[in-house]
Design an enzyme around this catalytic site. Structure first.
Site, PDB file in Angstrom:
ATOM      1  N   HIS A 174      44.644  41.459  25.562  1.00 21.71           N
ATOM      2  CA  HIS A 174      44.719  41.378  24.093  1.00 21.71           C
ATOM      3  C   HIS A 174      44.259  42.680  23.439  1.00 21.71           C
ATOM      4  O   HIS A 174      43.572  42.669  22.422  1.00 21.71           O
ATOM      5  CB  HIS A 174      43.923  40.174  23.568  1.00 21.71           C
ATOM      6  CG  HIS A 174      44.522  38.874  24.005  1.00 21.71           C
ATOM      7  ND1 HIS A 174      45.109  37.977  23.147  1.00 21.71           N
ATOM      8  CD2 HIS A 174      44.680  38.356  25.234  1.00 21.71           C
ATOM      9  CE1 HIS A 174      45.579  36.953  23.844  1.00 21.71           C
ATOM     10  NE2 HIS A 174      45.327  37.166  25.114  1.00 21.71           N
ATOM     11  N   ARG A 212      40.462  43.342  22.741  1.00 18.69           N
ATOM     12  CA  ARG A 212      39.816  42.870  21.519  1.00 18.69           C
ATOM     13  C   ARG A 212      39.059  41.564  21.714  1.00 18.69           C
ATOM     14  O   ARG A 212      38.361  41.118  20.806  1.00 18.69           O
ATOM     15  CB  ARG A 212      40.864  42.663  20.420  1.00 18.69           C
ATOM     16  CG  ARG A 212      41.620  43.912  20.051  1.00 18.69           C
ATOM     17  CD  ARG A 212      42.775  43.613  19.100  1.00 18.69           C
ATOM     18  NE  ARG A 212      42.344  42.964  17.884  1.00 18.69           N
ATOM     19  CZ  ARG A 212      42.481  41.667  17.604  1.00 18.69           C
ATOM     20  NH1 ARG A 212      43.036  40.866  18.486  1.00 18.69           N
ATOM     21  NH2 ARG A 212      42.060  41.181  16.476  1.00 18.69           N
ATOM     22  N   LYS A 248      49.966  33.773  27.954  1.00 19.06           N
ATOM     23  CA  LYS A 248      49.576  35.170  27.714  1.00 19.06           C
ATOM     24  C   LYS A 248      48.056  35.334  27.776  1.00 19.06           C
ATOM     25  O   LYS A 248      47.322  34.514  27.221  1.00 19.06           O
ATOM     26  CB  LYS A 248      50.081  35.593  26.336  1.00 19.06           C
ATOM     27  CG  LYS A 248      49.654  36.980  25.904  1.00 19.06           C
ATOM     28  CD  LYS A 248      50.445  37.443  24.701  1.00 19.06           C
ATOM     29  CE  LYS A 248      49.960  38.773  24.186  1.00 19.06           C
ATOM     30  NZ  LYS A 248      48.709  38.661  23.427  1.00 19.06           N
ATOM     31  N   ARG A 307      51.100  53.071  23.890  1.00 19.71           N
ATOM     32  CA  ARG A 307      51.234  53.861  22.659  1.00 19.71           C
ATOM     33  C   ARG A 307      52.473  54.738  22.636  1.00 19.71           C
ATOM     34  O   ARG A 307      52.913  55.154  21.563  1.00 19.71           O
ATOM     35  CB  ARG A 307      49.997  54.763  22.469  1.00 19.71           C
ATOM     36  CG  ARG A 307      48.704  53.984  22.287  1.00 19.71           C
ATOM     37  CD  ARG A 307      48.745  53.235  20.943  1.00 19.71           C
ATOM     38  NE  ARG A 307      47.586  52.369  20.750  1.00 19.71           N
ATOM     39  CZ  ARG A 307      47.537  51.079  21.081  1.00 19.71           C
ATOM     40  NH1 ARG A 307      48.594  50.490  21.630  1.00 19.71           N
ATOM     41  NH2 ARG A 307      46.467  50.357  20.849  1.00 19.71           N
ATOM     42  N   SER A 346      47.735  40.579  30.000  1.00 17.60           N
ATOM     43  CA  SER A 346      47.240  41.150  28.743  1.00 17.60           C
ATOM     44  C   SER A 346      45.744  40.934  28.626  1.00 17.60           C
ATOM     45  O   SER A 346      45.238  39.860  28.977  1.00 17.60           O
ATOM     46  CB  SER A 346      47.950  40.418  27.578  1.00 17.60           C
ATOM     47  OG  SER A 346      47.376  40.762  26.340  1.00 17.60           O
TER      48      SER A 346
HETATM   49  C1  LIG Z   1      44.965  41.807  14.479  1.00 21.88           C
HETATM   50  C2  LIG Z   1      45.420  41.286  15.826  1.00 21.88           C
HETATM   51  C3  LIG Z   1      45.513  39.914  16.028  1.00 21.88           C
HETATM   52  C4  LIG Z   1      45.942  39.410  17.262  1.00 21.88           C
HETATM   53  N1  LIG Z   1      46.035  38.058  17.440  1.00 21.88           N
HETATM   54  C5  LIG Z   1      46.515  37.567  18.604  1.00 21.88           C
HETATM   55  C6  LIG Z   1      46.696  36.165  18.804  1.00 21.88           C
HETATM   56  O1  LIG Z   1      46.404  35.342  17.928  1.00 21.88           O
HETATM   57  N2  LIG Z   1      47.186  35.747  19.985  1.00 21.88           N
HETATM   58  C7  LIG Z   1      47.530  36.632  20.980  1.00 21.88           C
HETATM   59  O2  LIG Z   1      48.004  36.217  22.044  1.00 21.88           O
HETATM   60  N3  LIG Z   1      47.336  37.958  20.832  1.00 21.88           N
HETATM   61  C8  LIG Z   1      46.855  38.440  19.683  1.00 21.88           C
HETATM   62  N4  LIG Z   1      46.665  39.793  19.534  1.00 21.88           N
HETATM   63  C9  LIG Z   1      46.885  40.682  20.696  1.00 21.88           C
HETATM   64  C10 LIG Z   1      48.306  41.201  20.727  1.00 21.88           C
HETATM   65  O3  LIG Z   1      49.230  40.143  20.881  1.00 21.88           O
HETATM   66  C11 LIG Z   1      48.499  42.174  21.888  1.00 21.88           C
HETATM   67  O4  LIG Z   1      48.148  41.559  23.118  1.00 21.88           O
HETATM   68  C12 LIG Z   1      47.652  43.439  21.731  1.00 21.88           C
HETATM   69  O5  LIG Z   1      47.669  43.874  20.384  1.00 21.88           O
HETATM   70  C13 LIG Z   1      48.252  44.516  22.627  1.00 21.88           C
HETATM   71  O6  LIG Z   1      47.435  45.645  22.620  1.00 21.88           O
HETATM   72  P1  LIG Z   1      47.729  46.929  21.696  1.00 21.88           P
HETATM   73  O7  LIG Z   1      47.443  46.526  20.287  1.00 21.88           O
HETATM   74  O8  LIG Z   1      46.774  47.943  22.252  1.00 21.88           O
HETATM   75  O9  LIG Z   1      49.193  47.312  21.885  1.00 21.88           O
HETATM   76  C14 LIG Z   1      46.266  40.313  18.306  1.00 21.88           C
HETATM   77  C15 LIG Z   1      46.178  41.701  18.100  1.00 21.88           C
HETATM   78  C16 LIG Z   1      45.744  42.200  16.874  1.00 21.88           C
HETATM   79  C17 LIG Z   1      45.649  43.697  16.692  1.00 21.88           C
END
Ligand SMILES: Cc1cc2nc3c(=O)[nH]c(=O)nc-3n(C[C@H](O)[C@H](O)[C@H](O)COP(=O)(O)O)c2cc1C
Length: 171
Positions: free
Chosen positions: A64, A67, A40, A104, A62
């Protein structure tokens, strides 16, 4: 396997420094489990081909949720070309492709499916419901998304999820 963990400041601050992994490192992880193995964090065609090389069962397109690395493109922007590259490659005919980031509404789900994802994921909206409202909040979010998916499918003449493709007009 979250490949963007390679840039994680949080792990480093917690005393667990992270390093970039080679394709062989990731192959070793894949071999270590009988569970479906997902790579991912794919955002370009070369990385998608490298993920296929590891034997991944699922490729997660993705950023993420934007972020991890500021100024990365949106997933919807990169998805069609990455899907094309995966499907045109020998090992990528059957691999499952997921997309997430900024999804969303049910309309967003339909857009990601139209751009080539097999499955669409959402992150923060689920968390925002789960923390204050628990299972009931998550259920109502999913009902809301499902109802928008159904509306979008009616309006675009899609009878099944498989009918959703790049011919439908949703921007
Ligand atoms: C607080 C938080 C922690 C996250 N930690 C991880 C992680 O450790 N590994 C990962 O693959 N994605 C992580 N993500 C990303 C999510 O898996 C996902 O890709 C992302 O939230 C999708 O976008 P969206 O929040 O706009 O729907 C995290 C997201 C958030 C909000």
């Amino acid at each position: 396997m979250d490949i963007d963990g390679a840039g994680s400041v949080n792990f480093t601050l917690a005393g667990k420094p992270v390093v970039r992994k080679t394709i062989d490192d990731i192959k070793e992880l894949k071999r270590s489990t009988s569970l479906p193995f997902m790579v991912k964090g794919i955002m370009c065609e070369d990385d998608a081909l490298a993920a296929l090389e590891t034997g991944a069962d699922i490729i997660g397109i993705s950023n993420h949720g934007g972020r991890v690395l500021d100024s990365t493109p949106g997933v919807a922007d990169v998805l069609p070309n990455i899907v094309k590259t995966i499907r045109n490659s020998k090992k990528g005919k059957k691999v499952v492709i997921t997309a997430d980031g900024g999804v969303r509404t049910g309309f967003d789900v339909v857009k990601m499916l139209a751009l080539g994802a097999d499955h669409v994921l959402t992150g923060r909206p689920i968390v925002r419901e789960a923390v204050p409202h628990g299972a009931e909040g998550v259920r109502s979010l999913i009902d809301y998304m499902r109802s928008d998916i159904e509306k979008a499918m009616i309006m675009t003449s899609c009878n099944t999820l498989e009918d959703i493709n790049s011919d439908i007009q949703l921007m």
